[in-house]
Design an enzyme around this catalytic site. Structure first.
Site: not given
Ligand code: G3H
Ligand code: 13P
Ligand code: ZN
Length: 284
Positions: A82, A104, A134
């Site tokens: 992600d 990204d 993205e």
């Molecule tokens: O993309 C956003 C997610 O909620 C990830 O957040 O890096 O704190 O796990 P994090």
């Molecule tokens: P939320 O934490 O707002 O559900 O977003 C998740 C997300 O987009 C991870 O890439």
């Molecule tokens: Zn995200």
């Protein structure tokens, strides 16, 4: 089953008019919750690891847990990074066994985003890994976006067309009014923009920041071409609330399993709800 690329899952979602849930995993209990929910719903599922998850659990643990989870599952599972930050990080993930990656480059100017994305696509395609990119700035709920700023920050449909044509990505994350984290109010999605993007771009659209978006808005976004819906915050909320409830009931509890077990159940329940909302229940 072995891990599958998201393109396989999203192509079927496109044909069936539903979306596949992409759930963030940070520890063993959440991995088990994602797989348990997908199994119970007979749904395809995407497990994704954020920058924070990789820092917290370590890349090898994430990959190890996801592989074991997928192998024991009867539903198709993808492992996806992600918001991949760099070419190098994404390559590490591919090497470690991820079936899908997100690069990204949304903070970069358009040409540089295209260039970075193309470098990733060239390698990923050669080894059968899918790529999400993205365009536009999704940001966090702390970044207050004024109405007059929306045009500058949200995904420009014509740029989206150019971006997809010049990169050949499998899925595109767009900025249409959602944000990561807990919303202060009710988010207002720019549906005409989504419609315009979808009319120009013939690949699955990804909705980030989907926790806290009203159900009817999610359903409408899916009708307009969203095929991957990202959820993290709602899982965190359910997980931590369950831990808090156990500890509030008995402050002497010292068995982590008695705290984390109910948290895993709560996470499973919210993920099942989302899978049904996205229309992917029974689609495995
Ligand atoms: O993309 C956003 C997610 O909620 C990830 O957040 O890096 O704190 O796990 P994090
Ligand atoms: P939320 O934490 O707002 O559900 O977003 C998740 C997300 O987009 C991870 O890439
Ligand atoms: Zn995200």
């Amino acid at each position: 089953m072995a891990l599958v690329p998201i393109s396989d899952l999203l192509k079927k979602a496109e044909a069936g008019g539903y979306a596949v849930g992409a759930f963030n995993c940070n520890n063993m209990e959440i991995v088990q919750a994602i797989i348990g929910a997908a199994e119970a719903e007979k749904a395809p599922v995407i497990m994704q690891a954020s920058q924070g998850a990789i820092k917290y659990a370590g890349l090898d643990y994430i990959t190890g847990m996801a592989k074991i989870a997928a192998e024991s599952a009867s539903v198709p599972v993808a492992l996806h990074i992600d918001h991949g930050t760099s070419f190098e990080q994404v390559m590490q993930c591919i090497r470690s066994g991820f079936s899908s990656v997100m690069i990204d480059g949304s903070k970069l100017p358009l040409e540089q985003n295209i260039e970075l994305t193309n470098r990733v696509v060239a390698v990923a395609k050669a080894v059968g890994v899918s790529v999400e990119a993205e365009l536009g700035k999704i940001g966090g709920t702390e970044d207050d976006i004024h109405v007059d700023e929306r045009d500058a920050l949200f995904t420009n449909p014509d740029e989206a067309k150019e971006f997809v044509e010049r990169t050949g990505v499998d899925a595109l994350a767009v900025a249409i009014g959602t944000a990561h984290g807990q919303y202060k109010g009710i988010p207002e999605l720019d549906f005409p923009r989504l419609e315009r993007i979808r009319s120009l771009v013939n690949i699955p659209i990804v909705l980030h920041g989907s926790s806290g978006v009203p159900d009817d808005a999610i359903e409408k976004a899916i009708k307009l071409g969203v095929r991957k819906v990202n959820i993290d915050t709602n899982i965190r909320e359910a997980f931590v609330k369950a831990c808090r409830d156990v500890l509030n009931k008995d402050e002497k509890e010292i068995d982590p399993r008695k705290v984390l077990g109910p948290a895993r159940e709560a996470a499973t329940a919210i993920i099942r709800e989302k899978i049904r909302l996205f229309g992917s229940s029974g689609k495995a």
